[in-house]
Design an enzyme around this catalytic site. Structure first.
Site, PDB file in Angstrom:
ATOM      1  N   GLY A 241       0.805  -1.219   0.000  1.00  0.00           N
ATOM      2  CA  GLY A 241       0.000   0.000   0.000  1.00  0.00           C
ATOM      3  C   GLY A 241       0.834   1.263   0.000  1.00  0.00           C
TER       4      GLY A 241
ATOM      5  CG  ASN B 224       9.084  10.675   1.553  1.00  0.00           C
ATOM      6  OD1 ASN B 224       8.776  11.359   0.585  1.00  0.00           O
ATOM      7  ND2 ASN B 224       8.978   9.354   1.547  1.00  0.00           N
TER       8      ASN B 224
ATOM      9  CB  THR C 171     -37.947 -30.690  10.131  1.00  0.00           C
ATOM     10  OG1 THR C 171     -38.852 -31.793  10.104  1.00  0.00           O
ATOM     11  CG2 THR C 171     -38.093 -29.961  11.470  1.00  0.00           C
ATOM     12  CG  HIS C 172     -35.778 -33.030   6.820  1.00  0.00           C
ATOM     13  ND1 HIS C 172     -34.442 -33.252   6.611  1.00  0.00           N
ATOM     14  CD2 HIS C 172     -36.032 -33.399   8.114  1.00  0.00           C
ATOM     15  CE1 HIS C 172     -33.900 -33.744   7.715  1.00  0.00           C
ATOM     16  NE2 HIS C 172     -34.845 -33.831   8.645  1.00  0.00           N
TER      17      HIS C 172
ATOM     18  CB  SER D  65     -43.973  -9.334 -13.202  1.00  0.00           C
ATOM     19  OG  SER D  65     -43.888  -9.784 -14.540  1.00  0.00           O
TER      20      SER D  65
ATOM     21  CE  LYS E 141     -44.606 -13.656 -10.468  1.00  0.00           C
ATOM     22  NZ  LYS E 141     -43.396 -13.629  -9.666  1.00  0.00           N
TER      23      LYS E 141
ATOM     24  CD  GLU F 270     -36.082 -12.361  -5.673  1.00  0.00           C
ATOM     25  OE1 GLU F 270     -36.029 -11.267  -6.274  1.00  0.00           O
ATOM     26  OE2 GLU F 270     -36.897 -13.260  -5.964  1.00  0.00           O
TER      27      GLU F 270
END
Length: 466
Positions: free
Chosen positions: A100, A132, A188-189, A319, A325, A332
């Site tokens: 850097g 510097n 579940t599942h 949409s 919609k 998302e």
């Protein structure tokens, strides 16, 4: 047409835009690294705080005159207080020297030129203050850059990420209370399971975010320990004893946060473990949000042919072709942020392992990537809270309909008639498309009255009282 001034560095002369506060080394970096994008200001501003602290500390140790120290401090304050006037003065790419150095010199030159201007000098002449010799006094890129990353991360997390997560936790907590008495199908599942209240489901989300906040706060303790004063390789060459403690005290006063000198400067110059840990905790928190967003996306699916137990707020048309919609857009957005943060964490992890001997040489990409992750998680947490969770409502009719159809209510019968008979009732109900009550009655295992006495969904959401 841009006018130029001629500046000189150790390699020769360079043409620099006449009004630029940066100088020769920055201009060389602009020309040599036309790659990607400029360094995040969340790294630049902490770097300026370091330069201000160095000017104060060097004056305290009688290495820098009061006149020069004050000019550097005033230049730093001007930049920090009026960033809009200097935003174009830090153009150096993220993809530069792995230490850097180009960014460090960019900051040195801007501060030096501004300080010289305050003292009556001209841009690029460095008559009074040199980038510097004065602005970089008692410093190396190798200790200041990792320190700037750490300071910037602590500030960014404290100022942005943690408040955003608190907003999200607060909105989830409100829904937990609002949905407290709504009994629904547990799953579940992706299959029907025993009942749960919607409030219990949301209590899990609140707990996840609360623990994520604690983990991130704990990580900040390590990020608050700086390798400042280590200079080139960690030995502190070109500093005076006590400089490092002066620096962290000044930085703490400037930021209002507590910073300390790290236990081993050699470690922090050659590795990046504290930032790797922070990145990992951000990833874990992002995973929590992703899980919550996915659950809400599933539960709000429909509205007619899906689960439909939650109703999302209508923020925008869903949409361009299908009228009416409403899509789970905030969910998302969370999913995509999570994908980006996963990639960022991989970058930070790889970069953190890239040190050879006394120096990590992936610093700029670490700085850029971690701040992107902090910013994304901060912004998506608040957006998700305010534009999805806050306006979320329960579809009580659909919840009750789904609950009444659930075959897993049969679980309440197991202590009374046993697993085998209960299983037989469920299978018969599914095969003949009849209710559990009808199935139990047909099999002569239970009367309607007995069934109703045992199967009460509202009593299935907690352990039985003695």
């Amino acid at each position: 047409m841009t006018k130029f001034r001629t500046e000189k560095d150790s390699l020769g002369t360079v043409q620099v835009p006449v009004k630029a506060y940066y100088g020769a080394q920055t201009q060389r970096a602009i020309e040599n690294f036309e790659i990607g994008w400029a360094m995040d200001l969340n790294l630049i501003f902490p770097y300026i705080i370091i330069k201000k602290a160095a000017a104060i500390s060097n004056h305290t140790q009688k290495r820098l005159s009061k006149k020069l120290s004050n000019a550097i401090v005033k230049a730093c304050d001007d930049i920090l207080e009026h960033p809009e006037d200097f935003i174009n003065q830090f153009p150096v790419s993220v993809f530069q020297s792995g230490s850097g150095t180009q960014t460090n010199m960019n900051v040195n030159e801007v501060i030096a030129n501004k300080a010289n201007e305050l003292l009556g000098g001209k841009l690029g002449e460095y008559k009074f203050i040199h980038p510097n010799d004065h602005v970089n006094m008692s410093q190396s890129t190798n200790d200041t850059f990792p320190s700037a990353i750490l300071i910037g991360c602590v500030l960014n997390v404290e100022d942005n990420l943690l408040p955003s997560l608190e907003i999200l936790k607060s909105e989830l907590s409100k829904k937990e209370k609002e949905f407290k008495s709504i009994v629904k199908v547990g799953r579940t599942h992706l299959q029907d399971a025993t009942p749960i209240t919607l409030g219990q489901e949301f209590s899990g989300y609140v707990s996840m975010i609360n623990n994520d906040i604690k983990r991130i706060q704990n990580t900040l303790k390590e990020c608050s320990k700086l390798p400042i004063g280590g200079t080139a390789v960690g030995t502190g060459i070109n500093t005076i004893a006590g400089y490092d403690k002066l620096m962290v005290n000044t930085i703490s006063n400037e930021t209002g946060l507590s910073f300390k000198v790290c236990n081993n400067k050699f470690e922090l110059l050659s590795s990046q473990n504290a930032i790797s840990d922070l990145s990992a905790q951000i990833k874990i928190c992002s995973s929590s949000l992703n899980k919550i967003a996915n659950d809400i996306k599933w539960l709000s699916s429909g509205p007619m042919a899906g689960i439909g137990e939650l109703k999302l707020p209508s923020n925008e048309p869903g949409s361009s072709i299908m009228p009416g919609k409403v899509n789970p857009t905030q969910c998302e957005a969370v999913n995509m942020v999570h994908a980006q943060i996963l990639g960022n964490d991989m970058t930070v992890g790889f970069a953190g392992s890239g040190g050879n001997f006394e120096l990590n040489t992936y610093r700029p990409v670490v700085a850029s990537t971690i701040h992107e992750s902090i910013a994304l998680l901060s912004e998506v947490s608040e957006s998700f809270a305010l534009h999805a969770i806050k306006g979320l409502s329960a579809n009580k009719k659909k919840i009750k309909e789904n609950l009444n159809k659930s075959l897993m209510l049969v679980t309440a019968l197991v202590p009374e008639i046993g697993y085998e008979k209960s299983s037989e009732i469920a299978k018969k109900a599914l095969k003949e498309n009849i209710s559990l009550k009808e199935s139990a009655k047909k099999l002569n295992y239970l009367s309607e009255k007995e069934f109703d006495k045992i199967v009460k969904p509202e009593l299935m959401v907690s352990p039985k009282k003695k």
